[in-house]
Design an enzyme around this catalytic site. Structure first.
Site, PDB file in Angstrom:
ATOM      1  N   CYS A 114      75.577  -4.037  70.916  1.00 57.34           N
ATOM      2  CA  CYS A 114      76.822  -3.393  71.309  1.00 57.34           C
ATOM      3  C   CYS A 114      77.316  -2.462  70.195  1.00 57.34           C
ATOM      4  O   CYS A 114      76.614  -1.566  69.755  1.00 57.34           O
ATOM      5  CB  CYS A 114      77.849  -4.461  71.678  1.00 57.34           C
ATOM      6  N   HIS A 115      78.545  -2.678  69.702  1.00 54.13           N
ATOM      7  CA  HIS A 115      79.096  -1.859  68.624  1.00 54.13           C
ATOM      8  C   HIS A 115      78.735  -2.394  67.234  1.00 54.13           C
ATOM      9  O   HIS A 115      79.118  -1.801  66.226  1.00 54.13           O
ATOM     10  CB  HIS A 115      80.625  -1.792  68.730  1.00 54.13           C
TER      11      HIS A 115
END
Length: 241
Positions: A114-115
């Protein structure tokens, strides 16, 4: 090492802060412990950090050690969950950046999704690497020198990356595999290749979550107002003193 508990004797650091994506920390933690690993949740502060489900508050997870208390040399691998707020806080912390650099310097396995790769970018670790992430941060990673691929799992030496919650079924076994290995496998992709193009629309997962999110309760609105008023009052007192 038994096939039932392939990570017995291994210790993994899960570096996370408030705002971590709930499924990206809780599900990997359970999988690691079932595989026999000891896992420490390492964070910026003591206590319990708050997770999120996309943009909504979720449950808390207890912190085992702060970054200042944790020695990277005590761990066999690093898990970096995503969420939007969590890696944004970590990337602004000099001790967190140094903590991550120590794993890279020792070529220890790092699994993130993800991030989460934001932290790697801010730590200066992405030049020449090939990885994936939440599509929205593709340009940040490319600008940090990485090759970005729109795939559910990308392996590049000690680095295993995934796009987000939608790929959790693929991420968990890939994470367990990278933490089980005694040495990093060769990259599954050619380093320094061409990045996949930007997407033409944001992921439907995020759009749908915002569309169907509940309206804020009166209690929540009042609570936010009280917090803002208290902070304003504290600023006023500080300016007078």
């Amino acid at each position: 090492m038994s096939t039932r508990h392939p990570l017995k004797g291994r210790t993994i650091a899960a570096l996370a802060a408030d705002g971590f994506e709930q499924v990206e920390l809780v599900i990997p933690l359970r999988a690691l412990k079932r595989a026999g690993a000891k896992v420490d949740v390492v964070s910026l502060r003591h206590g319990r950090i708050r997770g999120v489900n996309l943009h909504l508050p979720a449950s808390r997870v207890g912190v085992d050690k702060t970054i200042s208390e944790a020695d990277p040399g005590d761990y066999d691998g690093l898990l970096l969950p995503g969420g939007f707020i969590n890696p944004d806080l970590l990337r602004q912390s000099a001790p967190a950046r140094e903590f991550v650099r120590a794993f890279a310097a020792s070529d220890k396995p790092i699994a993130t999704l993800c991030h989460g790769p934001w932290v790697l970018a801010s730590a200066g670790l992405l030049a020449g690497r090939t990885l994936t992430s939440w599509p929205g941060i593709r340009d940040d990673l490319v600008n940090a020198g990485a090759t970005w691929l729109d795939q559910e799992i990308v392996r590049d030496g000690n680095l295993t990356t995934s796009r987000g919650p939608q790929d959790m079924a693929a991420f968990v076994p890939a994470m367990l595999a990278t933490f089980t290995e005694t040495a990093p496998e060769p990259s599954t992709t050619a380093p320094g290749g061409e990045s996949d193009p930007q997407r033409n629309a944001p992921p439907g997962l995020a759009v749908a979550a915002l569309r169907w999110s509940p309206k804020p309760s009166v209690t929540a609105v009042v609570g936010i107002g009280l917090v803002a008023a208290a902070r304003q009052a504290m600023r006023g007192q500080a300016s007078q003193s």
